[in-house]
Every structure is written in C-alpha cells, then in structure tokens.
Enzyme design. Structure first.
Site, PDB file in Angstrom:
ATOM      1  N   SER A 142      -9.836   8.035  -2.898  1.00  0.00           N
ATOM      2  CA  SER A 142     -10.984   8.937  -2.775  1.00  0.00           C
ATOM      3  C   SER A 142     -12.249   8.395  -3.427  1.00  0.00           C
ATOM      4  O   SER A 142     -13.019   9.156  -4.035  1.00  0.00           O
ATOM      5  CB  SER A 142     -10.636  10.334  -3.314  1.00  0.00           C
ATOM      6  OG  SER A 142      -9.657  10.943  -2.497  1.00  0.00           O
TER       7      SER A 142
ATOM      8  N   GLY B 242      -6.946   9.777   0.021  1.00  0.00           N
ATOM      9  CA  GLY B 242      -7.273  10.641   1.152  1.00  0.00           C
ATOM     10  C   GLY B 242      -7.326  12.126   0.821  1.00  0.00           C
ATOM     11  O   GLY B 242      -7.338  12.959   1.716  1.00  0.00           O
TER      12      GLY B 242
ATOM     13  N   GLU C 250      -3.685   2.552  -7.117  1.00  0.00           N
ATOM     14  CA  GLU C 250      -4.043   3.640  -6.218  1.00  0.00           C
ATOM     15  C   GLU C 250      -3.059   4.797  -6.413  1.00  0.00           C
ATOM     16  O   GLU C 250      -1.966   4.795  -5.810  1.00  0.00           O
ATOM     17  CB  GLU C 250      -3.976   3.179  -4.760  1.00  0.00           C
ATOM     18  CG  GLU C 250      -4.965   2.092  -4.424  1.00  0.00           C
ATOM     19  CD  GLU C 250      -5.270   2.072  -2.933  1.00  0.00           C
ATOM     20  OE1 GLU C 250      -6.439   2.255  -2.576  1.00  0.00           O
ATOM     21  OE2 GLU C 250      -4.335   1.890  -2.132  1.00  0.00           O
TER      22      GLU C 250
ATOM     23  N   HIS D 222       0.857  -1.197   0.000  1.00  0.00           N
ATOM     24  CA  HIS D 222       0.000   0.000   0.000  1.00  0.00           C
ATOM     25  C   HIS D 222       0.888   1.240   0.000  1.00  0.00           C
ATOM     26  O   HIS D 222       1.992   1.227   0.545  1.00  0.00           O
ATOM     27  CB  HIS D 222      -0.898  -0.007   1.244  1.00  0.00           C
ATOM     28  CG  HIS D 222      -1.881   1.120   1.231  1.00  0.00           C
ATOM     29  ND1 HIS D 222      -1.555   2.370   1.708  1.00  0.00           N
ATOM     30  CD2 HIS D 222      -3.144   1.208   0.758  1.00  0.00           C
ATOM     31  CE1 HIS D 222      -2.595   3.178   1.535  1.00  0.00           C
ATOM     32  NE2 HIS D 222      -3.582   2.485   0.958  1.00  0.00           N
TER      33      HIS D 222
HETATM   34  P1  PGA Z   1      -9.103   6.782   0.488  1.00  0.00           P
HETATM   35  O1  PGA Z   1      -7.954   5.680   0.700  1.00  0.00           O
HETATM   36  O2  PGA Z   1     -10.320   6.080  -0.067  1.00  0.00           O
HETATM   37  O3  PGA Z   1      -9.346   7.355   1.861  1.00  0.00           O
HETATM   38  O4  PGA Z   1      -8.571   7.790  -0.485  1.00  0.00           O
HETATM   39  C1  PGA Z   1      -7.776   4.621  -0.215  1.00  0.00           C
HETATM   40  C2  PGA Z   1      -6.663   3.721   0.227  1.00  0.00           C
HETATM   41  O5  PGA Z   1      -5.649   4.207   0.756  1.00  0.00           O
HETATM   42  O6  PGA Z   1      -6.734   2.490   0.062  1.00  0.00           O
END
Ligand code: PGA
Length: 256
Positions: free
Chosen positions: A215, A176, A170, A98
């Site tokens: 997000s 975030g 991602e 991640h």
């Molecule tokens: P988020 O995080 O949906 O809060 O942007 C996604 C993630 O880090 O897997």
C-alpha cells in the site's frame, strides 16, 4: 551494474498486457527525469516484457524484471517461465517469493530458495520478498516468521551472491489493502532483517538493500523512505498509474 539506492520498483502483477504496457511507458517516461538518484524498475507480466523492453530502448536508466521464474531452463514444464528466457526478453531482475506466489500459489520456502539460486545463476538479480500475515502479526509471531523466511532463503548464498541480492519486506496485511505499515513498524522489521543479513553475509562487500512494500502511495512514500533501514519501495497498485508512480519516484529522489 549494481542498483544504487533508493530503489523504486513497480510490480504490475497480472495487469497491463503488451498494448497497455506500451501506452503506460508513453505516458510515464516523460515524467521520469533521466538524471536522478533513484533506481527505477518495473515488473510487468512476462508476456509484456518484450513490449516494455521495446518502450525502454532509449531509456537504459529504467530496468525490467520478471515476477516469477521456474528453476528449470527448458523442458516439459507447461506454463512456466525460465530465468534465461526472461533475461532474453529484457529482464535484469526477478521477484522471488512474492506473497501472492506464497499464499495464492502455495510456494514453499524451499522453492523460494531454489528460485533465488536459479535467478543468480542466470544473471538475474533477485528481489526476495518476505512478510507475515495479519494472523501472524496479531499473535506476535511477525519477526519470527520473517526471520524464518529469510534464514531459509539465505542459506547457501555466498559473499558474491549478497552483492546482487535485494530484500523486500511486504507484510501480507498491507498488500493491496490501503493499510501500509507505519514507518516505525517498517523500520523495526527492516532492522531485524538487517541483523539476519549481517549474520549470513559475513564479509559481503555491499549492504543488501531492503525495500518496503504494501500500500505504498504518493502520500506515504516520503515518510516510508525516510524510515531507518528503508532503502526503497516495492509498489503494486500505484505503479499502474503513470502519474502516481512518477510522484513516488520523485519522492525517492528527494530522500536524505
Ligand atoms: P500494493 O502491492 O502496493 O498494491 O499494496 C504491493 C506488492 O504486492 O508488491
């Protein structure tokens, strides 16, 4: 059991301890139909896995995973979680690489590769996370960076491994921030990832699912899920709120 697409996974990061986990599922489970198309999985903090497993005793349709593993099974490795212990606590899946592991904790591509192998050998299906930073995207290097992360992580995997692998794209700038990738941008990167996968998984029996994360909210989930090559979603913030995550799961059930 292989997961069928679409897959919706909630990454809780460092949120929801054991009692908050119990409270979450008490509210969430009545909102999630047992008969549905979407596979649903949660990645609670490791310490909350037993509480989550307890809450899901009668809901085998909801899977659990661990957010990170170490490659040793046991020994003098203070602070680490082994894949076998995570499995014993109820995990079926493992997030590997991640962006917070890579960028906050300095995890390298080599460590990611090792953890993928460890997860597979311990019976955990890995969700390999890849993604570029904003700086890398702005300099036009996004596809190259994601390509390199994938090439490194996939090297050494065999046909049977690909039957259990899941990828999550991602983009770091979308995590975030409230700024998700557009469905077109996601589709473009997923296509690129697919080409690399096809090259590596020559003869693989199953198409490796590619999830989008960054997000994801109830109001953009349907559009992202409808994008070509998007086989599911990895959700952070919105997976902490039962009603929001239930809406995203419902959106996945309606796709295609
Ligand atoms: P988020 O995080 O949906 O809060 O942007 C996604 C993630 O880090 O897997």
């Amino acid at each position: 059991m292989t997961l069928s697409t679409p897959i919706v996974a909630g990454n809780w990061k460092l949120h929801h301890g054991p009692s908050a986990t119990t409270a979450f599922f008490r509210e969430f489970l009545p909102l999630l139909p047992t008969e549905r198309r979407a596979s649903v999985a949660f990645f609670p903090p490791a310490l909350s896995l037993p509480a989550a497993a307890d809450a899901l005793t009668d809901r085998a349709d909801v899977l659990l995973g661990v957010q990170n593993i170490y490659w040793e099974t046991s020994g003098a490795f203070t602070g680490e979680t082994s894949a076998s212990m995570a499995a014993e606590a109820g995990a079926r899946l493992a997030l590997i690489g991640h962006s917070e592991r890579r960028h906050v904790f300095g995890e390298s591509d080599a460590e990611v590769r090792r953890k993928i192998r460890t997860a597979l050998d311990a019976g955990l299906d890995p969700i390999l996370c890849v993604g570029e930073t904003l700086e890398q995207r702005d300099s036009g290097a996004a596809t190259e960076i994601v390509g390199m992360q994938l090439e490194s992580a996939l090297s050494g995997l065999t046909g049977a491994d690909f039957d259990r692998l899941i990828i999550a794209y991602e983009p770091v700038w979308a995590i975030g921030t409230g700024r998700a990738a557009s469905p077109d941008d996601a589709a473009q990167m997923h296509r690129h990832a697919r080409q690399i996968l096809v090259r590596h998984s020559d003869g693989a029996r199953r198409t490796v699912p590619i999830l989008y994360g960054g997000s994801v909210k109830p109001d953009n989930a349907s559009a992202l899920l409808a994008a070509p090559e998007v086989d599911g979603l990895l959700v952070g913030g919105a997976s902490l709120v039962p009603a929001e995550f239930a809406l995203i799961c419902a959106a996945a059930d309606q796709v295609r």
